[in-house]
Design an enzyme around this catalytic site. Structure first.
Site, PDB file in Angstrom:
ATOM      1  N   GLU A   1      -6.382  -4.703   0.318  1.00 23.19           N
ATOM      2  CA  GLU A   1      -5.081  -4.405   0.934  1.00 23.19           C
ATOM      3  C   GLU A   1      -5.306  -3.782   2.299  1.00 23.19           C
ATOM      4  OE1 GLU A   1      -2.747  -1.765  -1.486  1.00 23.19           O
ATOM      5  OE2 GLU A   1      -2.377  -3.284  -3.017  1.00 23.19           O
TER       6      GLU A   1
ATOM      7  N   ARG B   1       5.304   2.996 -18.515  1.00 27.76           N
ATOM      8  CA  ARG B   1       5.417   4.083 -19.497  1.00 27.76           C
ATOM      9  C   ARG B   1       6.512   5.066 -19.069  1.00 27.76           C
ATOM     10  NH1 ARG B   1       1.082   5.226 -15.936  1.00 27.76           N
ATOM     11  NH2 ARG B   1       1.551   7.082 -14.710  1.00 27.76           N
TER      12      ARG B   1
HETATM   13  C1  MV4 Z   1      -3.222   2.868  -1.030  1.00 31.97           C
HETATM   14  C2  MV4 Z   1      -3.249   3.835  -0.007  1.00 31.97           C
HETATM   15  C3  MV4 Z   1      -3.172   3.385   1.290  1.00 31.97           C
HETATM   16  N1  MV4 Z   1      -3.096   2.066   1.556  1.00 31.97           N
HETATM   17  N2  MV4 Z   1      -3.133   1.569  -0.720  1.00 31.97           N
HETATM   18  C4  MV4 Z   1      -4.252   5.793  -4.629  1.00 31.97           C
HETATM   19  C5  MV4 Z   1      -4.072   5.621  -6.086  1.00 31.97           C
HETATM   20  C6  MV4 Z   1      -3.625   4.234  -6.300  1.00 31.97           C
HETATM   21  N3  MV4 Z   1      -2.596   4.167  -7.293  1.00 31.97           N
HETATM   22  C7  MV4 Z   1      -3.166   3.763  -4.968  1.00 31.97           C
HETATM   23  N4  MV4 Z   1      -3.575   4.719  -3.998  1.00 31.97           N
HETATM   24  C8  MV4 Z   1      -3.436   4.498  -2.666  1.00 31.97           C
HETATM   25  N5  MV4 Z   1      -3.308   3.206  -2.315  1.00 31.97           N
HETATM   26  C9  MV4 Z   1      -3.081   1.196   0.542  1.00 31.97           C
HETATM   27  N6  MV4 Z   1      -3.008  -0.109   0.834  1.00 31.97           N
HETATM   28  C10 MV4 Z   1      -3.330   5.173  -0.366  1.00 31.97           C
HETATM   29  C11 MV4 Z   1      -3.438   5.509  -1.699  1.00 31.97           C
HETATM   30  C12 MV4 Z   1      -3.504   6.905  -1.987  1.00 31.97           C
HETATM   31  C13 MV4 Z   1      -2.505   7.522  -2.732  1.00 31.97           C
HETATM   32  C14 MV4 Z   1      -1.429   6.825  -3.254  1.00 31.97           C
HETATM   33  C15 MV4 Z   1      -0.448   7.453  -3.984  1.00 31.97           C
HETATM   34  C16 MV4 Z   1      -0.550   8.819  -4.206  1.00 31.97           C
HETATM   35  C17 MV4 Z   1      -1.593   9.523  -3.711  1.00 31.97           C
HETATM   36  C18 MV4 Z   1      -2.595   8.887  -2.965  1.00 31.97           C
HETATM   37  C19 MV4 Z   1      -3.657   9.632  -2.466  1.00 31.97           C
HETATM   38  C20 MV4 Z   1      -4.626   9.009  -1.738  1.00 31.97           C
HETATM   39  C21 MV4 Z   1      -4.560   7.641  -1.513  1.00 31.97           C
END
Ligand code: MV4
Length: 505
Positions: free
Chosen positions: A200, A292
Site C-alpha cells: 500500500e 467482532r
Molecule cells: C497503514 C498506515 C499508513 N499507511 N497503512 C497499523 C495497524 C494496521 N491495522 C494498519 N496500520 C497502519 N496502516 C498505510 N497504507 C499506518 C498504520 C498505522 C496505524 C494504523 C491505525 C492505528 C494506529 C497505527 C499506528 C501506526 C501505523
C-alpha cells in the site's frame, strides 16, 4: 429469540455480554480456566463450566472443549467477545456445522475480510475508496519495485493474513525493498502462518477513524457513526472517542455510506467495524474490517443510546434491525480510557499481582466496564486490559473534565495501571485541541508533554492517584504531594521514587 447463550470469553467483555443477556431474559453459560474460578463472569453467569488450565491454548482457545460445553449445557448460541476465537473462521465454521448459532458474522464474511487482499479486491469493485496499492499478492522484488514506483514511495508492505501492525515494513526508497520484503515475509509467516504480502502507499501520520455498522440477515445495513482511535501505543489503542474531533456531519455521512457499502459487498451480518485511515487533508481510505464486537464499542453506545451487544443477539436470533438509519441520533461526546495492568513508569511492562482494594468511580456521565473485584489475581496469561473507563458529556470538553474527575476517583491497588498516564493524556494541550494522529503518544512523549515532562498541577494529581493506587500510607510521602516537584525534566518520576512508590507496585 435465543434462550441460552454461551460466552466463550473472560474478563470485562464476558461480563458485558452476560449483562446484555440478563436484561433480555436470556440464560447465560460461562466458561473459565483454572485461574478464573473466582472471576466476575463466572459469578454473574447462570451456569459456569471449567475448560482447562490457565494458558489460553488449553482453555479459551480450545474450540472442541467450548463447543462441548455448549452441547452439555443446552446453550444454543456462542458469543465469542473479542480476541480469542472471535475472528477465527475455522471456529465459526465449526459452530455453524454443529447447528449452533455464532453471534457474529457468517464464516464466509470472516474468511473474506480476514484476507486483506481479497477484502481490498471486493471493496474496490464495490466502489469503496481504498488506500492506493495492490489487490494481488507480491511475488517478486521486481514486481514490488515497479508497483512502488507507480504509486510513489514511501510504501508499506503488509501481511495478507495480518492486521494489528505485525509483518509491516515501511520502504522509503528502492534500495530498501529487498530487505523489507524478506523481513515482512518471514514475520508474516511466523505470526499468521501465511507468508503472503501486499503493498500500500504509506500514509504519514494518518488518523485512525472507524465506523460502527449493524447488519441483519435480510440485507438491511445501518451505520452508527465514527470512533476516533488514533491515540495508540505500539498498535495498542489507549484512548478512543466519539465523535472524532475532525469528522463533521458531511464527512460522517460519506464515511458511513462507504462503510455500509463495504458491509453489503462482504455479505456482512451482525455488528462490525470498518476501519479508515484519514490523511492530513481529511481524505479517507478503507483500511480493514473488524468482524467482532470491539473493545471500544461503548463510546458508540454512549452517544447513540444503542446497546450493541443486545443488537448482536437480536440479529443472531434472526430479527430484523429495529433501527433505521434516520433513527440513529447522536448526542454529546464520549471518551474511553483503556485501563491496562501495565506500569507506565517502567516502559509499560505488564504488572501482575492480587487486586487488594478496588473502588470504581461513578457519578454523572461515568461508565465502568470491568471484570475486576477485590481478591482477584492479574496474571500474565491474558490480555492486560483490565477495565474500561468511559465518560459522556454534552460536549468534548465536559467529557474530558469528567474523565479527569473519574480517573482521580479510581482506586486499584496491588497492580500498577495506566491510570496516571491517562490523566496526562487528558491534560495534554494537543489532545485538548483534538489535534491528534496515530503518532501522537510517540511525539508527545518525546516532547515531554505526556506523563512526565510537565510541571502542571495535574501531573501532581497523577502522582496523587498513583500513590493511592499503591496503597502508600507514609505521612511524609503524602505531604510531598502538596509541594511542587523539584526536578524540571521528570518531576513525576522523581517524586514517585522519593515516595518509595516502586516498592508497593
Ligand atoms: C497503514 C498506515 C499508513 N499507511 N497503512 C497499523 C495497524 C494496521 N491495522 C494498519 N496500520 C497502519 N496502516 C498505510 N497504507 C499506518 C498504520 C498505522 C496505524 C494504523 C491505525 C492505528 C494506529 C497505527 C499506528 C501506526 C501505523
Amino acid at each position: 429469540m435465543l434462550k441460552k447463550v454461551l460466552i466463550a470469553n473472560r474478563g470485562e467483555i464476558a461480563v458485558r455480554i452476560i449483562r446484555a443477556c440478563r436484561e433480555m431474559g436470556i440464560k447465560t453459560v460461562a466458561v473459565f480456566s483454572e485461574i478464573d474460578r473466582k472471576a466476575l463472569h463466572v459469578r454473574f453467569a447462570d451456569e459456569a463450566y471449567p475448560i482447562g488450565p490457565a494458558p489460553s491454548a488449553q482453555s479459551y482457545l480450545d474450540m472442541e472443549k467450548i463447543i462441548g460445553v455448549a452441547r452439555k449445557s443446552g446453550g444454543e448460541a456462542i458469543h465469542p467477545g473479542y480476541g480469542f476465537l472471535a475472528e477465527n473462521a475455522a471456529f465459526v465454521k465449526m459452530v455453524e456445522s454443529e447447528g449452533l448459532v455464532f453471534i457474529g458474522p457468517p464464516s464466509k464474511a470472516v474468511e473474506l475480510l480476514g484476507d486483506k487482499v481479497a477484502a481490498r479486491k471486493t471493496m474496490k469493485s464495490a466502489g469503496v475508496s481504498i488506500v492506493p496499492g495492490t489487490e494481488v499478492e507480491i511475488e517478486s522484488e521486481e514486481q514490488a519495485t515497479s508497483i512502488a514506483e507507480k504509486i510513489g514511495f514511501p510504501i508499506l508492505i503488509k501481511a495478507v493474513g495480518g492486521g494489528g501492525g505485525k509483518g509491516m515494513r515501511i520502504v522509503r526508497e528502492k534500495s530498501g525493498m529487498k530487505e523489507a520484503l524478506r523481513g515482512a515475509k518471514s514475520e508474516a509467516k511466523s505470526a499468521f502462518a501465511d507468508p503472503r504480502i501486499y503493498i500500500e502507499k504509506y500514509l504519514e501520520k494518518p488518523r485512525h477513524v472507524e465506523i460502527q455498522i449493524l447488519a441483519d440477515k435480510f440485507g438491511n445495513v445501518i451505520h452508527l457513526g465514527e470512533r476516533e482511535c488514533s491515540i495508540q501505543r505500539r498498535h495498542q489503542k489507549v484512548v478512543e472517542e466519539s465523535p472524532s474531533p475532525i469528522v463533521d456531519e458531511k464527512m460522517r455521512k460519506a464515511m458511513g455510506e462507504q462503510a455500509v457499502t463495504a458491509a453489503k459487498a462482504a455479505g456482512y451480518v451482525n455488528a462490525g467495524t470498518m476501519e479508515f485511515l484519514v490523511d492530513q487533508d481529511r481524505n479517507f481510505y478503507f483500511l480493514e474490517s473488524n468482524t467482532r464486537l470491539q473493545v471500544e464499542h461503548p463510546v458508540t453506545e454512549m452517544v447513540t443510546g444503542v446497546d450493541l451487544a443486545k443488537e448482536q443477539i437480536k440479529i443472531a436470533s434472526g430479527m430484523r434491525l429495529t433501527y433505521k438509519q434516520e433513527d440513529i441520533i447522536r448526542k454529546g461526546s464520549s471518551i474511553e480510557c483503556r485501563i491496562y495492568a501495565e506500569d507506565p513508569d517502567n516502559n509499560f511492562l505488564p504488572s501482575v499481582g492480587t487486586v487488594h482494594s478496588y473502588v470504581e468511580p461513578s457519578g454523572p456521565g461515568v461508565r465502568v466496564d470491568s471484570g475486576l473485584s477485590e481478591g482477584l489475581e492479574i496474571s500474565l496469561y491474558y490480555d492486560p486490559l483490565i477495565a474500561k473507563l468511559l465518560t459522556w458529556g454534552n460536549d468534548r470538553n465536559e467529557a474530558i473534565e469528567r474523565m479527569k474527575r473519574a480517573l482521580s476517583e479510581y482506586r486499584i491497588s496491588g497492580v500498577a495501571t495506566t491510570i496516571p498516564f491517562h490523566l496526562s493524556v487528558m491534560n495534554n494541550e494537543r489532545f485538548k485541541q483534538g489535534k491528534i494522529h496515530t503518532h501522537f503518544i510517540e511525539e508527545e512523549t518525546e516532547k515531554g508533554q505526556l506523563m512526565m515532562g510537565s510541571e502542571s498541577d495535574d501531573v501532581l494529581e497523577a502522582v496523587a492517584v498513583f500513590s493511592a493506587l499503591s496503597d502508600y500510607q507514609d505521612k511524609k510521602g503524602t505531604k510531598a504531594l502538596l509541594s511542587k516537584p523539584k526536578s524540571k525534566e521528570n518531576p513525576w518520576k522523581i517524586e514517585g521514587r522519593r515516595m518509595g512508590l516502586r516498592r508497593f507496585r
